[in-house]
Design a protein around this motif. Sequence first.
Motif, PDB file in Angstrom:
ATOM      1  N   GLU A  76       0.810  -1.153   0.063  1.00 23.10           N
ATOM      2  CA  GLU A  76       0.384  -0.058  -0.071  1.00 23.10           C
ATOM      3  C   GLU A  76       0.907   1.548  -0.293  1.00 23.10           C
ATOM      4  N   GLU A  79       2.548   1.923  -3.393  1.00 19.24           N
ATOM      5  CA  GLU A  79       1.793   2.089  -4.145  1.00 19.24           C
ATOM      6  C   GLU A  79       1.095   3.798  -4.921  1.00 19.24           C
ATOM      7  N   LYS A  80       1.096   4.093  -3.269  1.00 19.39           N
ATOM      8  CA  LYS A  80       1.505   5.844  -2.630  1.00 19.39           C
ATOM      9  C   LYS A  80       2.449   6.711  -2.541  1.00 19.39           C
ATOM     10  N   LEU A  83       1.766   6.770  -7.118  1.00 12.74           N
ATOM     11  CA  LEU A  83       1.486   7.912  -7.165  1.00 12.74           C
ATOM     12  C   LEU A  83       1.178   9.184  -6.737  1.00 12.74           C
ATOM     13  N   GLU A 106      -1.474  -6.736  -5.171  1.00 14.67           N
ATOM     14  CA  GLU A 106      -1.181  -4.975  -5.636  1.00 14.67           C
ATOM     15  C   GLU A 106      -2.687  -4.722  -5.642  1.00 14.67           C
ATOM     16  N   SER A 107      -3.021  -3.646  -5.505  1.00 15.87           N
ATOM     17  CA  SER A 107      -4.064  -2.887  -6.497  1.00 15.87           C
ATOM     18  C   SER A 107      -3.553  -2.598  -7.933  1.00 15.87           C
ATOM     19  N   PHE A 109      -4.608   0.138 -11.154  1.00 10.48           N
ATOM     20  CA  PHE A 109      -3.856   1.244 -10.580  1.00 10.48           C
ATOM     21  C   PHE A 109      -5.382   1.881 -12.127  1.00 10.48           C
ATOM     22  N   ASN A 139      -7.058   5.662  -1.430  1.00  2.00           N
ATOM     23  CA  ASN A 139      -6.168   6.757  -1.801  1.00  2.00           C
ATOM     24  C   ASN A 139      -6.047   8.415  -0.682  1.00  2.00           C
ATOM     25  N   ARG A 156      -5.796   4.091  -6.822  1.00  2.00           N
ATOM     26  CA  ARG A 156      -5.503   2.866  -6.459  1.00  2.00           C
ATOM     27  C   ARG A 156      -6.758   2.323  -6.199  1.00  2.00           C
ATOM     28  N   PRO A 158      -8.462  -1.011  -4.537  1.00  2.27           N
ATOM     29  CA  PRO A 158      -7.402  -2.476  -4.387  1.00  2.27           C
ATOM     30  C   PRO A 158      -8.901  -3.641  -4.114  1.00  2.27           C
TER      31      PRO A 158
END
Length: 164
Positions: A76, A79-80, A83, A106-107, A109, A139, A156, A158
């Motif tokens: 998480e 990924e943030k 982004l 993984e989320s 995108f 997010n 993202r 999820p």
Amino acid sequence: MKTFTFIKDKGTRVFGIGKMNPLDVSQAAIIEMKLEEIAAMKLKRKILDMKFKVSEFSISINDCIATVKGIAPSQEIKEKIILIVGNSVGIDKVEDLIIVKDKSTESKFYTVREKDSLGKIAKVFYGNPKMYYKIFEANKPMLSHPNNIYPGLVIRVPVANGMP
């Protein structure tokens, strides 16, 4: 290494890449280099201010491509970070060299389109527009309100119960 593509002219204005009217090519290259260094420092500060606990963290920018490195505690957080960096004006790709300690799913995108809302996106991915809050929560802190999305923003989504 995984590379993520973003829309260079959309996003948060963290720095001044792409705003320069160069007088001469060599001077422009030097100025652009300096702007990229400043942009990388500002992005790093922004991420550290969000209290993401990433060790050995670094960002470099070259020709609108940001490279992020470090060790993140979770997928998480990784990924943030991708982004935040990618959704900055002037960045068109993010090269991901972040190692994750605690691997998880993984989320997805998703790039927001014209007339999208988190409810519409939730309906597509989860079959229920009322599940928009899952996307909103995923997010934070990049999104401060569910209505603060715009075309070109990458968010993202999820995975929930085997979806999306």
